[in-house]
Design a protein around this motif. Structure first.
Motif, PDB file in Angstrom:
ATOM      1  N   ASN A 219     -62.762 -23.438  78.873  1.00  8.06           N
ATOM      2  CA  ASN A 219     -63.270 -22.129  79.162  1.00  8.06           C
ATOM      3  C   ASN A 219     -62.292 -20.990  79.623  1.00  8.06           C
ATOM      4  O   ASN A 219     -62.456 -19.898  79.193  1.00  8.06           O
ATOM      5  CB  ASN A 219     -64.373 -22.198  79.907  1.00  8.06           C
ATOM      6  N   SER A 220     -61.100 -21.618  79.937  1.00 10.07           N
ATOM      7  CA  SER A 220     -60.100 -20.531  80.157  1.00 10.07           C
ATOM      8  C   SER A 220     -59.262 -20.421  78.946  1.00 10.07           C
ATOM      9  O   SER A 220     -58.191 -19.467  79.048  1.00 10.07           O
ATOM     10  CB  SER A 220     -58.852 -21.145  81.163  1.00 10.07           C
ATOM     11  N   ASP A 221     -59.478 -20.937  77.765  1.00  5.82           N
ATOM     12  CA  ASP A 221     -58.838 -20.560  76.427  1.00  5.82           C
ATOM     13  C   ASP A 221     -59.065 -19.046  75.998  1.00  5.82           C
ATOM     14  O   ASP A 221     -60.373 -18.769  75.908  1.00  5.82           O
ATOM     15  CB  ASP A 221     -59.053 -21.617  75.221  1.00  5.82           C
ATOM     16  N   PRO A 222     -58.179 -18.313  75.678  1.00  8.40           N
ATOM     17  CA  PRO A 222     -58.693 -16.865  75.123  1.00  8.40           C
ATOM     18  C   PRO A 222     -59.494 -16.958  74.111  1.00  8.40           C
ATOM     19  O   PRO A 222     -60.264 -15.895  73.989  1.00  8.40           O
ATOM     20  CB  PRO A 222     -57.135 -16.496  75.004  1.00  8.40           C
ATOM     21  N   LEU A 223     -59.489 -18.006  73.265  1.00 10.81           N
ATOM     22  CA  LEU A 223     -60.385 -17.880  71.973  1.00 10.81           C
ATOM     23  C   LEU A 223     -61.861 -17.733  72.742  1.00 10.81           C
ATOM     24  O   LEU A 223     -62.930 -17.182  71.896  1.00 10.81           O
ATOM     25  CB  LEU A 223     -60.282 -19.179  71.227  1.00 10.81           C
ATOM     26  N   ILE A 224     -62.171 -18.685  73.790  1.00 13.09           N
ATOM     27  CA  ILE A 224     -63.413 -18.719  74.306  1.00 13.09           C
ATOM     28  C   ILE A 224     -63.862 -17.641  74.962  1.00 13.09           C
ATOM     29  O   ILE A 224     -64.676 -16.799  74.905  1.00 13.09           O
ATOM     30  CB  ILE A 224     -63.729 -20.226  75.031  1.00 13.09           C
ATOM     31  N   GLN A 225     -62.947 -17.238  76.036  1.00  5.34           N
ATOM     32  CA  GLN A 225     -62.963 -16.276  76.959  1.00  5.34           C
ATOM     33  C   GLN A 225     -63.282 -14.843  75.877  1.00  5.34           C
ATOM     34  O   GLN A 225     -64.149 -14.085  76.591  1.00  5.34           O
ATOM     35  CB  GLN A 225     -61.768 -15.893  77.759  1.00  5.34           C
ATOM     36  N   ASN A 226     -62.481 -14.637  74.871  1.00  2.93           N
ATOM     37  CA  ASN A 226     -62.813 -13.298  74.174  1.00  2.93           C
ATOM     38  C   ASN A 226     -63.700 -13.376  72.924  1.00  2.93           C
ATOM     39  O   ASN A 226     -64.143 -12.513  72.293  1.00  2.93           O
ATOM     40  CB  ASN A 226     -61.418 -12.992  73.321  1.00  2.93           C
ATOM     41  N   GLY A 227     -64.576 -14.689  73.021  1.00  2.00           N
ATOM     42  CA  GLY A 227     -65.824 -14.709  72.116  1.00  2.00           C
ATOM     43  C   GLY A 227     -65.508 -14.940  70.552  1.00  2.00           C
ATOM     44  O   GLY A 227     -66.154 -14.865  69.460  1.00  2.00           O
TER      45      GLY A 227
END
Length: 84
Positions: free
Chosen positions: A64-72
């Motif tokens: 969940n700390s991956d920017p791909l996930i954080q930014n949708g």
């Protein structure tokens, strides 16, 4: 430590500007000796990476700390992998 496969799948909100942050995230995991391997899928729908973590909760926090996930830009699926 256990192994977890983190699979990312691109969403309709995918933003290629998030890719550099994703690779920075993977590089950090590599330096922490948590990342085993990674790569994109050949059909360009996402990718996967294999990490070491103490628990599913820890693997989820890492994913969940991956920017791909954080930014949708992508969704995340995590599976504990019982490697042999």
């Amino acid at each position: 430590m256990n192994y977890f496969l983190l699979m990312t799948t691109r969403t309709n909100k995918f933003d290629s500007n998030d890719i550099q942050g994703h690779y920075d995230h993977l590089e950090k995991l590599k330096k922490e000796e948590l990342l085993e391997m990674y790569g994109p899928f050949s059909d360009a729908t996402g990718g996967a990476y294999l990490i070491k973590a103490a628990s599913l909760d820890e693997a989820t926090k890492i994913g969940n700390s991956d920017p791909l996930i954080q930014n949708g830009s992508s969704t995340l699926t995590i599976k504990e992998w019982l490697l042999r």
